[in-house]
Motif scaffolding. Sequence first.
Motif, PDB file in Angstrom:
ATOM      1  N   GLU A 144       0.678  -1.122   0.124  1.00  0.00           N
ATOM      2  CA  GLU A 144       0.097  -0.089  -0.005  1.00  0.00           C
ATOM      3  C   GLU A 144       1.058   1.232  -0.023  1.00  0.00           C
ATOM      4  O   GLU A 144       1.924   1.370   0.655  1.00  0.00           O
ATOM      5  CB  GLU A 144      -0.738  -0.038   1.198  1.00  0.00           C
ATOM      6  N   LEU A 145       0.556   2.335  -0.768  1.00  0.00           N
ATOM      7  CA  LEU A 145       1.163   3.439  -0.955  1.00  0.00           C
ATOM      8  C   LEU A 145       1.281   4.079   0.199  1.00  0.00           C
ATOM      9  O   LEU A 145       0.393   4.486   0.963  1.00  0.00           O
ATOM     10  CB  LEU A 145       0.847   4.306  -2.069  1.00  0.00           C
ATOM     11  N   PHE A 170       7.564  12.227   2.433  1.00  0.00           N
ATOM     12  CA  PHE A 170       8.172  11.340   1.516  1.00  0.00           C
ATOM     13  C   PHE A 170       7.337  10.333   0.927  1.00  0.00           C
ATOM     14  O   PHE A 170       6.390   9.963   1.798  1.00  0.00           O
ATOM     15  CB  PHE A 170       9.597  10.808   1.875  1.00  0.00           C
ATOM     16  N   ASN A 171       7.286  10.389  -0.430  1.00  0.00           N
ATOM     17  CA  ASN A 171       6.508   9.092  -1.066  1.00  0.00           C
ATOM     18  C   ASN A 171       7.263   8.014  -0.616  1.00  0.00           C
ATOM     19  O   ASN A 171       8.455   8.048  -1.488  1.00  0.00           O
ATOM     20  CB  ASN A 171       6.103   9.713  -2.312  1.00  0.00           C
ATOM     21  N   ASP A 172       6.957   7.029  -0.102  1.00  0.00           N
ATOM     22  CA  ASP A 172       7.863   6.067   0.251  1.00  0.00           C
ATOM     23  C   ASP A 172       8.293   5.041  -0.832  1.00  0.00           C
ATOM     24  O   ASP A 172       9.308   4.286  -0.896  1.00  0.00           O
ATOM     25  CB  ASP A 172       7.343   5.035   1.484  1.00  0.00           C
ATOM     26  N   GLU A 173       7.023   5.088  -1.837  1.00  0.00           N
ATOM     27  CA  GLU A 173       7.354   4.040  -3.019  1.00  0.00           C
ATOM     28  C   GLU A 173       8.456   4.826  -3.855  1.00  0.00           C
ATOM     29  O   GLU A 173       9.322   3.928  -4.536  1.00  0.00           O
ATOM     30  CB  GLU A 173       6.220   3.971  -3.818  1.00  0.00           C
ATOM     31  N   THR A 174       8.646   5.976  -4.131  1.00  0.00           N
ATOM     32  CA  THR A 174       9.536   6.755  -5.163  1.00  0.00           C
ATOM     33  C   THR A 174      10.756   7.432  -4.287  1.00  0.00           C
ATOM     34  O   THR A 174      11.799   7.374  -4.783  1.00  0.00           O
ATOM     35  CB  THR A 174       8.938   7.766  -5.862  1.00  0.00           C
ATOM     36  N   GLY A 175      10.638   7.603  -2.833  1.00  0.00           N
ATOM     37  CA  GLY A 175      11.665   8.190  -2.166  1.00  0.00           C
ATOM     38  C   GLY A 175      11.410   9.846  -2.389  1.00  0.00           C
ATOM     39  O   GLY A 175      12.410  10.319  -1.854  1.00  0.00           O
ATOM     40  N   ARG A 176      10.650  10.326  -3.297  1.00  0.00           N
ATOM     41  CA  ARG A 176      10.663  11.744  -3.670  1.00  0.00           C
ATOM     42  C   ARG A 176       9.994  12.364  -2.550  1.00  0.00           C
ATOM     43  O   ARG A 176       8.807  11.866  -2.000  1.00  0.00           O
ATOM     44  CB  ARG A 176      10.026  11.951  -5.087  1.00  0.00           C
ATOM     45  N   MET A 222      13.841  -0.411  -7.980  1.00  0.00           N
ATOM     46  CA  MET A 222      12.772   0.715  -7.435  1.00  0.00           C
ATOM     47  C   MET A 222      13.153   1.027  -6.147  1.00  0.00           C
ATOM     48  O   MET A 222      13.075   2.197  -5.749  1.00  0.00           O
ATOM     49  CB  MET A 222      11.576   0.193  -7.731  1.00  0.00           C
ATOM     50  N   ALA A 223      13.515   0.124  -5.153  1.00  0.00           N
ATOM     51  CA  ALA A 223      13.809   0.253  -3.899  1.00  0.00           C
ATOM     52  C   ALA A 223      15.090   1.053  -3.745  1.00  0.00           C
ATOM     53  O   ALA A 223      15.249   1.843  -2.912  1.00  0.00           O
ATOM     54  CB  ALA A 223      14.030  -1.049  -3.005  1.00  0.00           C
ATOM     55  N   SER A 224      16.161   0.652  -4.629  1.00  0.00           N
ATOM     56  CA  SER A 224      17.404   1.304  -4.593  1.00  0.00           C
ATOM     57  C   SER A 224      17.245   2.829  -5.110  1.00  0.00           C
ATOM     58  O   SER A 224      17.920   3.632  -4.233  1.00  0.00           O
ATOM     59  CB  SER A 224      18.453   0.673  -5.660  1.00  0.00           C
TER      60      SER A 224
END
Length: 189
Positions: A3-4, A45-51, A128-130
């Motif tokens: 989940e995002l 932060f958006n945890d999926e993108t790290g942005r 994607m995690a990196s």
Amino acid sequence: MSELTYTAFLGPQRLATGPLTETLRAVKTALDALEGPRTQPLIVFNDETGRPADFDWRGTLDEVLARHAPAAKPGPGRPRLGVVSREVSLLPRHWDWLESHPSGASAALRRLIDEARKADPEGERRRMASLAADRFLTVMGGDLPGAEDASRALYAGDRAAFEAHVAGWPEDLRLHALYLAAPALGDAP
């Protein structure tokens, strides 16, 4: 990360992690409880993108939630399908190849991307995690000791070195960096 989720930091302190609405609620409540002006930067932060994600914290909690409620944004493309128009630069030979497909260039590109993602799902998950962990490291740990070495260890998949380089960081930053990096280092998040 199924989940995002979003994670909010006030300086090096983690305020909240959770789905968007929960995170917005926790952050707005914490901001309203602050006495005096805020002295630390607030970054969500958006945890999926790290942005980092930008939010407008003015007004009441209900106003903040209403302003940032997830909704389809109108614009070019097919918004009801989640399609967003963006620009891609290709050489003429690439356009010729794409245009030769009966379903059209966009459909051909989507199909190629989906095939590439399905070819190595574990590699895609690690990649994607990196990226997400590295973006977080750059924003929150860029000035901390060992940040560049932690990034190198992340991309090398060296968990022991990564942990060693972030060991001296403030606890909330270190734990979140480890959480984001876990899939890239071969662990479940």
